[in-house]
Design a protein around this motif. Structure first.
Motif, PDB file in Angstrom:
ATOM      1  N   GLY A 156       1.064  -1.041  -0.227  1.00  0.00           N
ATOM      2  CA  GLY A 156       0.053   0.155   0.121  1.00  0.00           C
ATOM      3  C   GLY A 156       0.921   1.346   0.008  1.00  0.00           C
ATOM      4  N   GLU A 157       1.870   1.403   0.723  1.00  0.00           N
ATOM      5  CA  GLU A 157       2.878   2.514   0.865  1.00  0.00           C
ATOM      6  C   GLU A 157       3.507   2.516  -0.351  1.00  0.00           C
ATOM      7  OE1 GLU A 157       3.697   1.987   5.658  1.00  0.00           O
ATOM      8  OE2 GLU A 157       5.241   1.341   4.173  1.00  0.00           O
ATOM      9  N   TYR A 158       3.932   1.508  -1.188  1.00  0.00           N
ATOM     10  CA  TYR A 158       4.584   1.554  -2.354  1.00  0.00           C
ATOM     11  C   TYR A 158       3.617   2.374  -3.572  1.00  0.00           C
ATOM     12  CZ  TYR A 158       6.807   0.374  -6.767  1.00  0.00           C
ATOM     13  OH  TYR A 158       7.381   0.382  -8.125  1.00  0.00           O
ATOM     14  N   ARG A 159       2.390   1.886  -3.333  1.00  0.00           N
ATOM     15  CA  ARG A 159       1.358   2.237  -4.412  1.00  0.00           C
ATOM     16  C   ARG A 159       1.064   3.607  -4.282  1.00  0.00           C
ATOM     17  NH1 ARG A 159       0.542  -1.275  -8.774  1.00  0.00           N
ATOM     18  NH2 ARG A 159       0.536  -3.527  -8.024  1.00  0.00           N
ATOM     19  N   LEU A 160       1.069   4.160  -2.977  1.00  0.00           N
ATOM     20  CA  LEU A 160       0.608   5.555  -2.684  1.00  0.00           C
ATOM     21  C   LEU A 160       1.892   6.555  -3.090  1.00  0.00           C
ATOM     22  CD1 LEU A 160      -1.040   7.736  -1.219  1.00  0.00           C
ATOM     23  CD2 LEU A 160       0.365   6.965   0.997  1.00  0.00           C
ATOM     24  N   LEU A 161       2.972   6.011  -2.821  1.00  0.00           N
ATOM     25  CA  LEU A 161       4.270   6.649  -3.180  1.00  0.00           C
ATOM     26  C   LEU A 161       4.454   6.845  -4.597  1.00  0.00           C
ATOM     27  CD1 LEU A 161       6.817   8.312  -2.467  1.00  0.00           C
ATOM     28  CD2 LEU A 161       8.190   6.179  -2.528  1.00  0.00           C
ATOM     29  N   GLU A 162       4.221   5.857  -5.350  1.00  0.00           N
ATOM     30  CA  GLU A 162       4.256   5.730  -6.933  1.00  0.00           C
ATOM     31  C   GLU A 162       3.142   6.531  -7.464  1.00  0.00           C
ATOM     32  OE1 GLU A 162       4.254   2.237 -10.383  1.00  0.00           O
ATOM     33  OE2 GLU A 162       2.708   2.143  -8.882  1.00  0.00           O
ATOM     34  N   TYR A 163       2.122   6.473  -6.795  1.00  0.00           N
ATOM     35  CA  TYR A 163       0.917   7.410  -7.477  1.00  0.00           C
ATOM     36  C   TYR A 163       1.148   8.899  -7.297  1.00  0.00           C
ATOM     37  CZ  TYR A 163      -3.795   8.979  -8.908  1.00  0.00           C
ATOM     38  OH  TYR A 163      -4.807   9.515  -9.568  1.00  0.00           O
ATOM     39  N   LEU A 164       1.991   9.250  -6.182  1.00  0.00           N
ATOM     40  CA  LEU A 164       2.223  10.745  -5.714  1.00  0.00           C
ATOM     41  C   LEU A 164       3.512  11.132  -6.616  1.00  0.00           C
ATOM     42  CD1 LEU A 164       2.054  10.657  -1.885  1.00  0.00           C
ATOM     43  CD2 LEU A 164       0.852  12.162  -3.416  1.00  0.00           C
ATOM     44  N   LEU A 165       4.456  10.186  -7.033  1.00  0.00           N
ATOM     45  CA  LEU A 165       5.501  10.700  -7.762  1.00  0.00           C
ATOM     46  C   LEU A 165       5.159  10.706  -9.235  1.00  0.00           C
ATOM     47  CD1 LEU A 165       8.386   8.348  -6.165  1.00  0.00           C
ATOM     48  CD2 LEU A 165       8.171  10.780  -6.175  1.00  0.00           C
TER      49      LEU A 165
END
Length: 229
Positions: A156-165
Protein backbone atom coordinates in the motif's frame (compact mmCIF):
# COMPACT_ATOMS: atom_id res chain seq x y z
CA UNK A 1 10.15 -10.16 -37.45
CA UNK A 2 9.97 -6.83 -35.68
CA UNK A 3 9.25 -6.87 -31.97
CA UNK A 4 6.66 -4.12 -32.51
CA UNK A 5 2.99 -4.96 -32.86
CA UNK A 6 0.53 -2.61 -34.59
CA UNK A 7 -3.25 -2.73 -34.36
CA UNK A 8 -4.99 -1.33 -37.48
CA UNK A 9 -8.56 -0.14 -36.85
CA UNK A 10 -10.08 0.55 -40.28
CA UNK A 11 -13.43 -0.43 -41.83
CA UNK A 12 -12.44 0.17 -45.46
CA UNK A 13 -11.26 -3.26 -46.60
CA UNK A 14 -9.05 -1.92 -49.41
CA UNK A 15 -7.19 0.49 -47.12
CA UNK A 16 -6.99 -2.16 -44.40
CA UNK A 17 -5.45 -4.69 -46.79
CA UNK A 18 -2.92 -2.17 -48.14
CA UNK A 19 -1.86 -1.07 -44.67
CA UNK A 20 -1.57 -4.63 -43.42
CA UNK A 21 0.54 -5.84 -46.35
CA UNK A 22 2.80 -2.76 -46.23
CA UNK A 23 3.43 -3.08 -42.51
CA UNK A 24 4.04 -6.82 -42.75
CA UNK A 25 6.66 -6.15 -45.43
CA UNK A 26 8.24 -3.67 -42.99
CA UNK A 27 8.47 -6.51 -40.43
CA UNK A 28 5.78 -5.30 -38.03
CA UNK A 29 3.42 -7.73 -36.33
CA UNK A 30 -0.17 -6.87 -37.25
CA UNK A 31 -3.64 -7.22 -35.77
CA UNK A 32 -6.70 -5.76 -37.48
CA UNK A 33 -10.18 -4.59 -36.48
CA UNK A 34 -13.03 -3.10 -38.49
CA UNK A 35 -15.16 -1.90 -35.58
CA UNK A 36 -14.57 -0.35 -32.17
CA UNK A 37 -15.84 -3.52 -30.54
CA UNK A 38 -13.27 -5.63 -32.41
CA UNK A 39 -10.58 -3.08 -31.57
CA UNK A 40 -11.27 -3.30 -27.84
CA UNK A 41 -11.02 -7.09 -28.02
CA UNK A 42 -7.76 -6.84 -29.98
CA UNK A 43 -6.18 -4.80 -27.16
CA UNK A 44 -5.61 -8.12 -25.38
CA UNK A 45 -2.74 -8.64 -27.85
CA UNK A 46 -1.01 -5.60 -26.27
CA UNK A 47 -0.16 -3.59 -29.40
CA UNK A 48 2.71 -1.10 -29.33
CA UNK A 49 0.78 1.33 -31.55
CA UNK A 50 -2.73 1.78 -32.95
CA UNK A 51 -3.58 3.12 -36.43
CA UNK A 52 -7.10 4.44 -35.95
CA UNK A 53 -9.73 5.52 -38.46
CA UNK A 54 -12.24 8.05 -37.11
CA UNK A 55 -15.39 6.89 -38.92
CA UNK A 56 -16.29 3.37 -37.84
CA UNK A 57 -19.58 1.44 -38.02
CA UNK A 58 -20.20 1.39 -34.26
CA UNK A 59 -18.79 4.77 -33.22
CA UNK A 60 -16.01 7.28 -33.72
CA UNK A 61 -12.29 7.01 -33.21
CA UNK A 62 -12.58 10.00 -30.89
CA UNK A 63 -14.47 7.94 -28.32
CA UNK A 64 -11.89 5.16 -28.64
CA UNK A 65 -9.07 7.63 -27.97
CA UNK A 66 -10.86 8.97 -24.93
CA UNK A 67 -11.91 5.65 -23.44
CA UNK A 68 -9.02 3.35 -24.31
CA UNK A 69 -5.87 5.04 -25.60
CA UNK A 70 -5.14 7.39 -22.72
CA UNK A 71 -5.97 4.86 -20.00
CA UNK A 72 -3.75 2.14 -21.45
CA UNK A 73 -1.09 4.56 -22.65
CA UNK A 74 -0.90 3.02 -26.11
CA UNK A 75 0.36 5.41 -28.82
CA UNK A 76 -2.31 6.25 -31.39
CA UNK A 77 -1.99 7.63 -34.92
CA UNK A 78 -5.31 8.76 -36.36
CA UNK A 79 -5.79 8.02 -40.07
CA UNK A 80 -8.75 9.84 -41.54
CA UNK A 81 -10.17 11.83 -44.43
CA UNK A 82 -11.37 14.44 -41.93
CA UNK A 83 -8.84 17.25 -42.31
CA UNK A 84 -10.56 20.15 -40.56
CA UNK A 85 -8.52 21.93 -37.91
CA UNK A 86 -11.18 21.29 -35.25
CA UNK A 87 -10.97 17.52 -35.80
CA UNK A 88 -7.18 17.54 -35.72
CA UNK A 89 -7.11 19.55 -32.49
CA UNK A 90 -9.76 17.34 -30.91
CA UNK A 91 -7.88 14.15 -31.79
CA UNK A 92 -4.60 15.43 -30.38
CA UNK A 93 -6.31 16.79 -27.26
CA UNK A 94 -7.86 13.36 -26.63
CA UNK A 95 -4.43 11.76 -26.58
CA UNK A 96 -3.57 10.83 -30.16
CA UNK A 97 0.16 11.05 -30.86
CA UNK A 98 -0.20 12.00 -34.52
CA UNK A 99 -2.91 12.79 -37.06
CA UNK A 100 -2.51 11.72 -40.69
CA UNK A 101 -5.08 12.74 -43.30
CA UNK A 102 -6.08 10.62 -46.28
CA UNK A 103 -4.80 10.31 -48.91
CA UNK A 104 -1.31 9.77 -47.54
CA UNK A 105 1.89 8.23 -48.89
CA UNK A 106 2.95 4.95 -47.34
CA UNK A 107 6.55 6.12 -47.01
CA UNK A 108 5.51 9.11 -44.90
CA UNK A 109 3.20 6.94 -42.79
CA UNK A 110 5.98 4.42 -42.12
CA UNK A 111 8.27 7.26 -41.05
CA UNK A 112 5.64 8.63 -38.67
CA UNK A 113 4.98 5.19 -37.21
CA UNK A 114 8.67 4.68 -36.51
CA UNK A 115 8.93 8.13 -34.90
CA UNK A 116 5.92 7.61 -32.62
CA UNK A 117 7.11 4.17 -31.49
CA UNK A 118 10.60 5.54 -30.85
CA UNK A 119 9.24 8.38 -28.69
CA UNK A 120 6.91 6.02 -26.85
CA UNK A 121 9.61 3.51 -25.97
CA UNK A 122 11.95 6.27 -24.79
CA UNK A 123 9.16 7.68 -22.63
CA UNK A 124 8.47 4.22 -21.13
CA UNK A 125 12.15 3.79 -20.37
CA UNK A 126 12.32 7.19 -18.68
CA UNK A 127 9.22 6.36 -16.63
CA UNK A 128 10.81 3.21 -15.18
CA UNK A 129 12.45 5.49 -12.63
CA UNK A 130 10.48 8.09 -10.68
CA UNK A 131 12.57 10.65 -8.80
CA UNK A 132 12.18 13.45 -6.32
CA UNK A 133 15.46 14.88 -5.03
CA UNK A 134 17.31 11.91 -3.45
CA UNK A 135 14.33 9.56 -3.58
CA UNK A 136 14.28 7.02 -6.44
CA UNK A 137 11.46 4.58 -7.18
CA UNK A 138 12.34 1.81 -9.63
CA UNK A 139 9.13 0.54 -11.23
CA UNK A 140 10.81 -2.42 -12.92
CA UNK A 141 11.80 -4.12 -9.69
CA UNK A 142 9.40 -2.23 -7.35
CA UNK A 143 12.22 -0.94 -5.16
CA UNK A 144 12.69 2.41 -3.43
CA UNK A 145 15.89 4.08 -2.30
CA UNK A 146 16.15 7.24 -0.24
CA UNK A 147 19.46 9.07 0.15
CA UNK A 148 21.13 6.03 -1.40
CA UNK A 149 19.66 3.54 1.08
CA UNK A 150 16.89 0.99 0.38
CA UNK A 151 13.50 1.70 1.94
CA UNK A 152 11.17 -1.15 2.90
CA UNK A 153 7.56 -0.29 2.08
CA UNK A 154 4.33 -2.21 2.31
CA UNK A 155 2.41 -2.79 -0.93
CA UNK A 156 0.00 0.00 0.00
CA UNK A 157 2.79 2.45 0.85
CA UNK A 158 4.55 1.66 -2.43
CA UNK A 159 1.35 2.22 -4.45
CA UNK A 160 0.72 5.48 -2.65
CA UNK A 161 4.25 6.76 -3.22
CA UNK A 162 4.24 5.68 -6.87
CA UNK A 163 0.98 7.52 -7.54
CA UNK A 164 2.27 10.67 -5.84
CA UNK A 165 5.49 10.59 -7.87
CA UNK A 166 3.72 9.96 -11.17
CA UNK A 167 1.73 13.10 -10.43
CA UNK A 168 4.69 15.10 -9.10
CA UNK A 169 3.91 18.80 -8.56
CA UNK A 170 0.17 18.11 -8.91
CA UNK A 171 -2.21 18.26 -5.94
CA UNK A 172 -4.08 14.98 -5.42
CA UNK A 173 -7.25 15.00 -3.36
CA UNK A 174 -7.83 12.39 -0.69
CA UNK A 175 -10.66 10.98 -2.79
CA UNK A 176 -8.30 10.55 -5.76
CA UNK A 177 -5.78 8.73 -3.56
CA UNK A 178 -8.45 6.52 -2.00
CA UNK A 179 -9.85 5.60 -5.42
CA UNK A 180 -6.39 4.72 -6.75
CA UNK A 181 -5.45 2.62 -3.75
CA UNK A 182 -8.77 0.80 -3.84
CA UNK A 183 -8.33 -0.04 -7.52
CA UNK A 184 -4.68 -1.06 -7.12
CA UNK A 185 -5.20 -3.23 -4.09
CA UNK A 186 -8.53 -4.70 -5.09
CA UNK A 187 -9.99 -3.92 -1.68
CA UNK A 188 -11.50 -0.99 0.15
CA UNK A 189 -9.16 1.59 1.70
CA UNK A 190 -10.88 4.00 4.06
CA UNK A 191 -9.95 7.53 5.05
CA UNK A 192 -8.34 6.53 8.36
CA UNK A 193 -6.22 3.91 6.60
CA UNK A 194 -4.95 6.55 4.18
CA UNK A 195 -4.02 8.85 7.08
CA UNK A 196 -2.04 6.09 8.81
CA UNK A 197 -0.40 5.01 5.54
CA UNK A 198 0.66 8.58 4.77
CA UNK A 199 2.08 9.04 8.28
CA UNK A 200 4.15 5.86 8.04
CA UNK A 201 5.38 6.73 4.55
CA UNK A 202 6.48 10.18 5.70
CA UNK A 203 8.25 8.66 8.70
CA UNK A 204 10.24 6.32 6.45
CA UNK A 205 11.21 9.20 4.13
CA UNK A 206 12.02 11.82 6.76
CA UNK A 207 15.27 13.78 6.56
CA UNK A 208 16.89 16.92 7.94
CA UNK A 209 15.83 18.70 4.75
CA UNK A 210 12.15 18.30 5.57
CA UNK A 211 9.35 16.41 3.88
CA UNK A 212 8.70 16.53 0.14
CA UNK A 213 5.16 15.16 0.57
CA UNK A 214 3.34 18.41 1.16
CA UNK A 215 -0.09 18.64 2.77
CA UNK A 216 -2.47 20.92 0.90
CA UNK A 217 -4.82 21.69 3.75
CA UNK A 218 -8.45 20.85 3.14
CA UNK A 219 -7.63 19.28 -0.23
CA UNK A 220 -4.98 16.54 -0.17
CA UNK A 221 -1.30 16.06 -0.87
CA UNK A 222 1.40 16.92 -3.38
CA UNK A 223 4.92 15.62 -3.95
CA UNK A 224 7.40 18.39 -4.68
CA UNK A 225 10.95 19.45 -3.92
CA UNK A 226 11.95 19.73 -0.30
CA UNK A 227 10.42 22.51 1.71
CA UNK A 228 10.31 23.50 5.31
CA UNK A 229 7.08 22.76 7.14
Amino acid sequence: MSQYHILIVEDDETILYTLKETLLLSDYQISTAQTLSEAKTALSFEPDLILLDLNLPDGTGFSFCEQIGAKQQIPIIILTARDEDADIVRGLDLGADDYVTKPFTLAVLLSRIAAVIRRSKQHSKDMDFLRCQDLVLNKKNTSVTFQGKPVELTVGEYRLLEYLLINKNRTLTRDMLLTHLWDAEGKYVNDNTLTVMMKRLRSKLASDSGQFIKTIRGIGYKVEDYHEE
